[in-house]
Design a protein around this motif. Structure first.
Motif, short mmCIF file in Angstrom:
data_model
loop_
_atom_site.label_atom_id
_atom_site.label_comp_id
_atom_site.label_asym_id
_atom_site.label_seq_id
_atom_site.Cartn_x
_atom_site.Cartn_y
_atom_site.Cartn_z
N VAL A 1 21.77 3.90 24.44
CA VAL A 1 23.08 4.51 24.83
C VAL A 1 23.49 5.93 24.98
N PHE A 2 24.00 6.43 26.40
CA PHE A 2 23.74 7.94 27.09
C PHE A 2 26.03 7.64 26.81
N TYR A 3 26.34 9.08 25.93
CA TYR A 3 27.75 9.20 25.58
C TYR A 3 28.23 10.98 26.06
N LEU A 4 29.07 10.24 27.50
CA LEU A 4 28.95 11.55 28.43
C LEU A 4 30.06 12.58 28.06
N SER A 5 30.07 14.36 28.14
CA SER A 5 30.73 14.54 27.67
C SER A 5 31.00 15.44 28.71
N GLU A 6 31.96 16.88 29.29
CA GLU A 6 32.47 17.60 29.64
C GLU A 6 31.31 18.98 29.75
N GLN A 7 30.15 18.69 28.72
CA GLN A 7 29.42 19.99 29.00
C GLN A 7 28.13 19.56 29.94
N ILE A 8 28.10 18.35 30.19
CA ILE A 8 27.15 18.01 31.06
C ILE A 8 26.97 18.29 32.20
N ALA A 9 26.50 18.94 33.24
CA ALA A 9 26.39 19.14 34.32
C ALA A 9 26.35 17.84 35.00
N VAL B 1 15.73 15.23 27.13
CA VAL B 1 17.27 14.41 26.84
C VAL B 1 17.03 13.57 25.69
N ILE B 2 18.95 14.06 24.86
CA ILE B 2 18.40 13.55 23.67
C ILE B 2 20.17 12.57 24.18
N CYS B 3 19.27 10.92 23.76
CA CYS B 3 20.43 10.11 23.37
C CYS B 3 19.99 8.89 21.77
N GLN B 4 21.11 8.28 22.11
CA GLN B 4 20.29 7.49 20.92
C GLN B 4 20.08 5.57 21.62
N VAL B 5 19.87 5.20 20.36
CA VAL B 5 19.36 3.93 20.13
C VAL B 5 20.25 3.10 19.56
N ILE C 1 13.17 2.55 22.45
CA ILE C 1 12.11 3.57 21.63
C ILE C 1 11.67 4.32 22.33
N GLN C 2 10.38 3.53 22.89
CA GLN C 2 9.31 4.32 23.07
C GLN C 2 10.11 5.11 24.33
N ILE C 3 10.92 4.87 25.04
CA ILE C 3 11.58 5.49 26.25
C ILE C 3 12.57 6.39 25.54
N GLN C 4 12.96 6.64 24.35
CA GLN C 4 13.94 7.16 23.87
C GLN C 4 13.37 8.95 23.42
N LYS C 5 11.82 8.51 23.09
CA LYS C 5 10.69 9.50 22.37
C LYS C 5 10.22 10.08 24.17
N ALA C 6 10.22 9.17 25.10
CA ALA C 6 9.61 10.19 26.22
C ALA C 6 10.66 10.67 26.69
N MET D 1 13.03 25.32 27.68
CA MET D 1 13.74 24.77 28.73
C MET D 1 14.49 23.38 28.13
N ARG D 2 15.16 22.82 29.23
CA ARG D 2 16.44 21.84 29.02
C ARG D 2 16.88 21.18 28.50
N THR D 3 18.48 21.02 27.99
CA THR D 3 18.93 20.03 27.03
C THR D 3 19.94 20.02 27.12
N VAL D 4 19.59 18.35 27.63
CA VAL D 4 21.13 17.09 27.85
C VAL D 4 21.38 16.78 26.62
N ASN D 5 22.32 16.94 26.14
CA ASN D 5 22.47 15.73 24.51
C ASN D 5 23.24 15.14 25.04
N PHE D 6 23.28 13.63 24.69
CA PHE D 6 24.17 12.01 25.22
C PHE D 6 24.46 11.74 24.28
#
Length: 105
Positions: A81-89, A71-75, A60-65, A1-6
């Protein structure tokens, strides 16, 4: 599965332009939703950060979905909240847009 870490990561000076570019791209994709979609409440290309709220949905509901799609992000303060990095294509940013579209449809 694809993981996108924000989650917030350390950034180096040489990465700032690349991160700013990614931040602008995600910001533009979020604007594509129009009325009723996610609302960008704060964004900074210098910090590589985008905060959104989603009308009629809890953060929280959207984060869990999102997590179900990898797709991993913070609340923070009831905002996603999405923190971008160079590792995210750029393809990952389009994937996140598609996942949000699917969740909100």
């Amino acid at each position: 599965m694809r993981t996108v870490n924000f989650l917030k990561q350390e950034r180096q000076e040489k990465q700032l332009e690349s991160i700013a570019w990614r931040t602008r791209h995600l910001y533009a994709r979020l604007q594509d939703f129009g009325e009723g979609g996610p609302v960008v409440t704060d964004w900074s290309q210098e910090r590589g950060k985008i905060s959104i709220s989603v009308p009629n949905h809890s953060a929280i509901q959207i984060q869990k979905a999102l997590e179900q799609y990898g797709v991993i992000c913070q609340v923070e303060q009831e905002k996603l909240v999405f923190y971008l990095s160079e590792q995210i294509a750029f393809e990952d940013l389009d994937f996140v847009w598609g996942v949000l579209f699917q969740i909100l449809s």
